[in-house]
Design an enzyme around this catalytic site. Structure first.
Site, PDB file in Angstrom:
ATOM      1  N   ASP A 265     -99.681  53.196  82.071  1.00  0.00           N
ATOM      2  CA  ASP A 265     -98.297  53.626  82.241  1.00  0.00           C
ATOM      3  C   ASP A 265     -97.805  54.207  80.918  1.00  0.00           C
ATOM      4  OD1 ASP A 265     -97.873  51.346  80.600  1.00  0.00           O
ATOM      5  OD2 ASP A 265     -97.721  50.104  82.393  1.00  0.00           O
TER       6      ASP A 265
ATOM      7  N   ASP B 217     -94.735  54.517  78.099  1.00  0.00           N
ATOM      8  CA  ASP B 217     -93.489  53.965  77.571  1.00  0.00           C
ATOM      9  C   ASP B 217     -92.888  54.954  76.593  1.00  0.00           C
ATOM     10  OD1 ASP B 217     -93.570  51.338  78.797  1.00  0.00           O
ATOM     11  OD2 ASP B 217     -95.299  50.964  77.517  1.00  0.00           O
TER      12      ASP B 217
ATOM     13  N   ASP C 269     -95.364  44.114  68.689  1.00  0.00           N
ATOM     14  CA  ASP C 269     -96.267  42.998  68.444  1.00  0.00           C
ATOM     15  C   ASP C 269     -97.420  43.348  67.501  1.00  0.00           C
ATOM     16  OD1 ASP C 269     -97.357  44.557  70.479  1.00  0.00           O
ATOM     17  OD2 ASP C 269     -97.618  42.916  71.898  1.00  0.00           O
TER      18      ASP C 269
HETATM   19  P1  ATP Z   1    -100.747  47.837  78.718  1.00  0.00           P
HETATM   20  O1  ATP Z   1    -101.873  48.773  78.488  1.00  0.00           O
HETATM   21  O2  ATP Z   1    -101.173  46.560  79.333  1.00  0.00           O
HETATM   22  O3  ATP Z   1     -99.545  48.453  79.386  1.00  0.00           O
HETATM   23  P2  ATP Z   1     -98.986  47.755  76.473  1.00  0.00           P
HETATM   24  O4  ATP Z   1     -99.252  47.515  75.029  1.00  0.00           O
HETATM   25  O5  ATP Z   1     -98.457  49.098  76.852  1.00  0.00           O
HETATM   26  O6  ATP Z   1    -100.308  47.414  77.236  1.00  0.00           O
HETATM   27  P3  ATP Z   1     -96.602  46.757  77.652  1.00  0.00           P
HETATM   28  O7  ATP Z   1     -96.305  45.413  78.194  1.00  0.00           O
HETATM   29  O8  ATP Z   1     -96.558  47.935  78.548  1.00  0.00           O
HETATM   30  O9  ATP Z   1     -98.015  46.645  76.962  1.00  0.00           O
HETATM   31  O10 ATP Z   1     -95.604  46.953  76.436  1.00  0.00           O
HETATM   32  C1  ATP Z   1     -95.377  48.217  75.835  1.00  0.00           C
HETATM   33  C2  ATP Z   1     -95.157  48.045  74.333  1.00  0.00           C
HETATM   34  O11 ATP Z   1     -94.020  47.206  74.083  1.00  0.00           O
HETATM   35  C3  ATP Z   1     -96.291  47.360  73.603  1.00  0.00           C
HETATM   36  O12 ATP Z   1     -97.318  48.256  73.265  1.00  0.00           O
HETATM   37  C4  ATP Z   1     -95.595  46.791  72.397  1.00  0.00           C
HETATM   38  O13 ATP Z   1     -95.361  47.781  71.423  1.00  0.00           O
HETATM   39  C5  ATP Z   1     -94.249  46.373  72.964  1.00  0.00           C
HETATM   40  N1  ATP Z   1     -94.259  44.976  73.430  1.00  0.00           N
HETATM   41  C6  ATP Z   1     -94.548  44.524  74.672  1.00  0.00           C
HETATM   42  N2  ATP Z   1     -94.445  43.197  74.748  1.00  0.00           N
HETATM   43  C7  ATP Z   1     -94.099  42.774  73.523  1.00  0.00           C
HETATM   44  C8  ATP Z   1     -93.824  41.494  72.947  1.00  0.00           C
HETATM   45  N3  ATP Z   1     -93.932  40.375  73.672  1.00  0.00           N
HETATM   46  N4  ATP Z   1     -93.450  41.447  71.647  1.00  0.00           N
HETATM   47  C9  ATP Z   1     -93.346  42.586  70.902  1.00  0.00           C
HETATM   48  N5  ATP Z   1     -93.595  43.797  71.382  1.00  0.00           N
HETATM   49  C10 ATP Z   1     -93.963  43.916  72.673  1.00  0.00           C
HETATM   50 MG    MG Z   2     -97.786  49.744  78.759  1.00  0.00          MG
END
Ligand code: ATP
Ligand code: MG
Length: 422
Positions: free
Chosen positions: A49, A51, A127
């Protein structure tokens, strides 16, 4: 500011995400692709996805996109929808640790995270360094304030800032580290790893519903078995599944869990449907059997089965919620295990029409493979499904005849003595 021109695989970038970024920047806001999508693009993988991080406030984003809605309790995020494609837009978040101590629980956890910040502040609220890379679509540049590019190169999962503090703020970050370790094959940086082992107990403070969501991401995303291994390696498994964790003393329990997760991984790889009910049935099978055994001393075995399922599930729900739509099928899979040995009269054919037969049969095969002694029950069912009519009749097993295998059959020389309980 560390900016570098990059060549990302543009064909993997969602045109809708680009549209969102462009509309925001046209209006004078800052807007970047950020997080997992940038990380995955750098790795040449198609992102799940997209962001977007922006200086625009949620209300402003809402106004710019008719096809959008506000979601989220902890963070207010705007979902911009293009058919089935959703672009998630989040406003830059501010540093709350210092200013708003009342937003924290005693253990340091953030309770209310709805305060906006600058670009820089947003970077440091993320994170891991690999998740804090911002892609400037217009300039085709990556902005990296935390050394994330290098960590991606060395395949390293490193928290931004001081690990203990960052996990205390949000203990779910520990589970995210595990997930990225399992799914990307990156190593968890030493500091970020040691801290997990030390303060994993903080996961107890997280509401079971949120833990359940993370557990789904760990186990139902194609790398379930690797996630299980990593959870064990970093001493977190017991904080998520205490009864299952205790059952691992029996090697068959671990084997069953691994087989269920590996089979889920394989099914996902070939796009077959999967359900958490099956995985949870395996995670809790041994705790369930043990409880059933204990209770059977004071009630009928049927009652004991029912009570054991109820109590094992209820105990698990203190840690991860299990929505009814999964706990129901889970109980079905368990209950059917005790009907599968009954292979006389109409029973096998009735069982074949049960909507959960397939899952129960698959579960039976895994139980056998994990070392439970079931006297060939699995292959009996495999064969029964392959043959028809007369052959099925011949295969049926009279009650009692199958329970102790050959030894018993030898003793049963006088068929007249045998009771028919049908
Ligand atoms: P995925 O590939 O599973 O979507 P992702 O890193 O994009 O992994 P998301 O849950 O979509 O994970 O979150 C998007 C972004 O938001 C992360 O890459 C990170 O920068 C931030 N983020 C998400 N959850 C947290 C958290 N618990 N604490 C700090 N930052 C977070
Ligand atoms: Mg994501």
């Amino acid at each position: 500011m560390n900016k570098s021109a990059v060549s990302l695989p543009t064909e993997l970038i969602s045109v809708n995400a680009i549209k969102v970024v462009n509309r925001l920047t046209d209006q004078g806001h800052q807007a970047y692709l950020v997080g997992g999508c940038v990380r995955d693009l750098l790795l040449g993988k198609p992102p799940k996805d997209f962001d977007v991080a922006t200086s625009a406030h949620p209300e402003e984003v809402r106004e710019l996109f008719r096809n959008s809605r506000m979601i989220g309790k902890r963070f207010r995020i705007v979902h911009v929808r293009f058919g089935r494609d959703i672009v998630e837009v989040a406003t830059f978040r501010g540093p709350q640790a210092e200013i708003h101590e009342d937003h924290y629980t005693d253990s340091g956890m953030i309770l209310n995270d709805n305060l906006y910040g600058t670009f820089e502040e947003d970077v440091y609220r993320r994170d891991f360094t690999m998740n804090a890379l911002y892609y400037d679509v217009t300039r085709n540049e990556i902005i990296d304030l935390v050394g994330g590019m290098e960590d991606i190169e060395t395949r390293s999962i490193r928290l931004i800032g001081e690990p203990d503090n960052r996990y205390r703020e949000d203990p779910v970050r520990m589970l995210r580290a595990i997930r990225f370790n399992a799914s990307l094959g990156f190593d968890i940086d030493e500091g970020s790893g040691i801290s997990i082992r030390r303060i994993g107990y903080l996961l107890q403070d997280i509401p079971p519903a949120r833990i359940f969501e993370e557990v789904l991401k760990l186990f139902m995303n194609g790398c379930g078995e690797a996630s299980f291994t990593a959870l064990r390696e970093f001493d977190l498994y017991g904080w998520l599944f205490p009864s299952s964790h205790r059952s691992l003393d029996d090697a068959r329990s671990e084997k069953l869990i691994r087989l269920a997760l590996a089979s889920t991984d394989q099914r996902i790889a070939i796009q077959k449907p999967v359900t958490p009910a099956f995985v949870f049935a395996a995670l809790l099978w041994y705790p369930f059997l043990q409880e059933r055994q204990r209770l059977s001393e004071k009630m009928t075995i049927l009652e004991a089965s029912h009570e054991a399922a109820t109590s094992v599930i209820a105990n698990q729900q203190l840690f991860t919620s299990i929505p009814k739509r999964f706990s129901g099928p889970m109980r079905d899979i368990w209950n059917l295990q005790f009907r599968l040995p009954l292979r006389f009269g109409k029973k096998p054919d009735v069982l074949l029409t049960h909507k959960r037969f397939r899952a129960a049969y698959d579960f039976l095969l895994l139980r056998e493979e994990s070392g439970e002694e079931l006297e060939g029950l699995g292959s009996w069912w495999t064969e029964y499904q392959e043959v028809t009519g007369d052959e099925r009749e011949k295969m049926k097993v009279k009650p009692g005849a199958n329970t102790r295998g050959k030894r018993k059959r030898k003793r049963q020389r006088r068929p007249k003595d045998r009771m028919t309980t049908e």
